[in-house]
Design a protein around this motif. Structure first.
Motif, short mmCIF file in Angstrom:
data_model
loop_
_atom_site.label_atom_id
_atom_site.label_comp_id
_atom_site.label_asym_id
_atom_site.label_seq_id
_atom_site.Cartn_x
_atom_site.Cartn_y
_atom_site.Cartn_z
N THR A 11 1.08 4.03 -2.83
CA THR A 11 1.00 5.70 -2.73
C THR A 11 2.09 6.30 -3.02
O THR A 11 1.90 7.30 -3.64
CB THR A 11 0.80 5.73 -1.22
OG1 THR A 11 -0.40 4.87 -0.74
CG2 THR A 11 0.54 7.21 -0.92
N ASN A 42 -6.16 14.41 -0.87
CA ASN A 42 -6.97 13.31 -0.13
C ASN A 42 -6.13 11.84 -0.25
O ASN A 42 -6.10 11.20 0.69
CB ASN A 42 -8.14 12.97 -1.37
CG ASN A 42 -9.44 14.03 -1.26
OD1 ASN A 42 -9.22 14.54 -0.19
ND2 ASN A 42 -10.02 14.14 -2.38
N ALA A 43 -5.22 11.64 -1.32
CA ALA A 43 -4.28 10.66 -1.18
C ALA A 43 -3.53 10.74 -0.24
O ALA A 43 -3.08 9.91 0.50
CB ALA A 43 -3.41 10.48 -2.59
N ALA A 83 -3.74 12.18 2.71
CA ALA A 83 -4.39 11.90 3.97
C ALA A 83 -4.38 10.41 4.28
O ALA A 83 -4.23 10.04 5.39
CB ALA A 83 -6.00 12.51 3.98
N LYS A 84 -4.84 9.48 3.06
CA LYS A 84 -4.59 8.17 3.27
C LYS A 84 -3.36 7.72 3.61
O LYS A 84 -3.20 6.55 4.18
CB LYS A 84 -5.50 7.45 1.94
CG LYS A 84 -6.73 7.76 1.74
CD LYS A 84 -7.74 7.17 2.93
CE LYS A 84 -8.94 7.35 2.87
NZ LYS A 84 -10.01 6.89 4.04
N TYR A 85 -2.39 8.18 2.98
CA TYR A 85 -0.99 7.90 3.22
C TYR A 85 -0.70 8.23 4.43
O TYR A 85 -0.08 7.27 5.18
CB TYR A 85 -0.23 8.75 2.29
CG TYR A 85 1.37 8.55 2.37
CD1 TYR A 85 1.86 7.45 1.76
CD2 TYR A 85 2.21 9.49 3.07
CE1 TYR A 85 3.39 7.24 2.09
CE2 TYR A 85 3.34 9.23 3.05
CZ TYR A 85 4.06 8.25 2.45
OH TYR A 85 5.33 7.90 2.86
N ASP A 86 -0.96 9.09 5.27
CA ASP A 86 -0.89 9.54 6.51
C ASP A 86 -1.47 8.60 7.52
O ASP A 86 -0.78 8.14 8.30
CB ASP A 86 -1.28 10.74 6.79
CG ASP A 86 -0.26 11.91 6.09
OD1 ASP A 86 0.81 11.65 6.01
OD2 ASP A 86 -0.56 13.03 6.32
N GLU A 87 -2.67 8.22 6.99
CA GLU A 87 -3.26 6.99 8.03
C GLU A 87 -2.42 5.75 7.72
O GLU A 87 -2.38 5.01 8.93
CB GLU A 87 -4.62 6.80 7.40
CG GLU A 87 -5.60 7.85 7.80
CD GLU A 87 -7.02 7.57 6.95
OE1 GLU A 87 -7.44 6.55 6.74
OE2 GLU A 87 -7.85 8.76 6.84
N ALA A 88 -2.13 5.41 6.96
CA ALA A 88 -1.34 4.26 6.56
C ALA A 88 0.13 4.06 7.24
O ALA A 88 0.30 3.28 7.79
CB ALA A 88 -0.96 3.97 4.98
N SER A 126 0.75 -1.14 -0.18
CA SER A 126 0.02 0.11 0.01
C SER A 126 0.81 1.20 0.09
O SER A 126 0.70 2.20 -0.69
CB SER A 126 -1.10 -0.07 1.20
OG SER A 126 -1.79 -1.07 1.03
#
Length: 88
Positions: free
Chosen positions: A18, A65-66, A68-73, A14
């Motif tokens: 990203t 948006n991407a 933000a998901k990267y930071d979550e991962a 993942s």
């Protein structure tokens, strides 16, 4: 232990995806800023037949948006490695 290795592999995949996505966005942004889409043609016509400002704004939203998901991962990864090190 196999489950941990599977999660680690999925997480790494993942993160790699990203990173590739971020690189694609940067490549596209550079293309929009290139001489192909900026300046004037020899006959005086503008070269930006597409609304580069709109496209750049859209890319900015996509990237945010991407990321933000990267930071979550990444946060998930940090928690995973913390749990893994505590279990060892």
């Amino acid at each position: 232990m196999n489950y941990i290795h599977q999660l680690q592999a999925e997480l790494n995949a993942s993160i790699a995806a990203t990173e590739a996505f971020k690189q694609s966005l940067n490549d596209f942004r550079q293309l929009l800023h290139s001489p192909k889409f900026t300046g004037m043609q020899a006959d005086g016509e503008r070269k930006d037949w597409i609304s580069t400002g709109d496209v750049l704004a859209m890319l900015w939203n996509i990237e945010n948006n991407a990321l933000a998901k990267y930071d979550e991962a990444r946060a998930l990864a940090m928690e995973f490695y913390k749990v893994k090190s505590e279990a060892a």
